[in-house]
Design an enzyme around this catalytic site. Sequence first.
Site, mmCIF file in Angstrom:
data_model
loop_
_atom_site.group_PDB
_atom_site.id
_atom_site.type_symbol
_atom_site.label_atom_id
_atom_site.label_comp_id
_atom_site.label_asym_id
_atom_site.label_seq_id
_atom_site.Cartn_x
_atom_site.Cartn_y
_atom_site.Cartn_z
ATOM 1 N N HIS A 9 23.797 -16.570 -8.090
ATOM 2 C CA HIS A 9 25.198 -17.161 -6.601
ATOM 3 C C HIS A 9 23.599 -17.162 -5.347
ATOM 4 O O HIS A 9 24.341 -18.264 -4.756
ATOM 5 C CB HIS A 9 25.661 -16.236 -6.679
ATOM 6 N N GLU B 84 23.541 -21.789 0.801
ATOM 7 C CA GLU B 84 22.942 -20.803 0.017
ATOM 8 C C GLU B 84 21.794 -20.525 1.139
ATOM 9 O O GLU B 84 21.774 -19.207 2.030
ATOM 10 C CB GLU B 84 22.456 -19.976 -0.984
ATOM 11 N N HIS C 246 22.728 -17.498 4.212
ATOM 12 C CA HIS C 246 22.213 -16.329 4.135
ATOM 13 C C HIS C 246 20.396 -16.481 4.313
ATOM 14 O O HIS C 246 19.833 -14.995 4.550
ATOM 15 C CB HIS C 246 22.223 -15.887 2.139
#
Length: 281
Positions: free
Chosen positions: A87, A145, A149
């Site tokens: 993920h 992502e 992040h």
Amino acid sequence: MNPFLPKSKSDLLLWQVLVFIISVLGGLCSGSSLEINGGDGVAAPREFDYFKLALQWPGTVCPRSRHCCSSNACCRGSNAPTEFTIHGLWPDYNDGTWPACCTRSSFDRKEISTLLDPLEKYWPSLSCGSPSKCYGGKGSFWGHEVEKHGTCSSPVVRDEYNYFLTTLNVYFKYNVTRVLNEAGYVPSNSEKYPLGGIVSAIENAFHATPSLACSNGAVKELYLCFNKDFKPRDCAVRSSLQSEIFSQSSCPTYVSLPAHVSLGLEDDRTAVAWLPDNEIL
């Protein structure tokens, strides 16, 4: 007499107020968790404490898909994923919160052109949705992502290519699917497994405690946590607001690891609507 000392009670009160204001301003300047990041004017959160590798179980996530499209790995028929997939790699704080969208860097697919094959296999999107970008608009799963992040992973990971490469390397080194299979925890649409046994198998292999999230009694996500040198550590469990992510409270005592049922290709009973690429949600 010292001319700088207060001469009356009112002067003393004023003195105390000034001292308080100066101390507050000093704290904001030197102890704040925010810094101005470079020349782009973006306020960057303080440096993170540890990494969390978030893994998805396709057998639980894929049945939630309402549509098929070329980017949805759940719809690949016999080539659909049957093991934990990535993920994301998330920088987190020990208090259960996390930084996000630390710079205005935009995802550039060309930067990871040499990694596309392993990314498609081990870090695929399991839906047709287009996640929101940090500063407006919609984007890709990988773009979401790295922008949310990956931009907060400095100084350990400083650029897009190394964010994806590092995540893949950590995923391969700490192979959760293999560990569970060797311990007898294999995909099944009928078996229930003890949650404690799953946790113990991972603890024995990696010498650190994972955390899990479940949906209707099935493992949905599993999290491995690492220090900044990527040595395993226990996952944080301090946040009551994020109990599903930071603890095992969303999982019952016995859980399932559903076997993946392919969507949209091989079995009319599980077929879902296909969307052309220009109509992806």
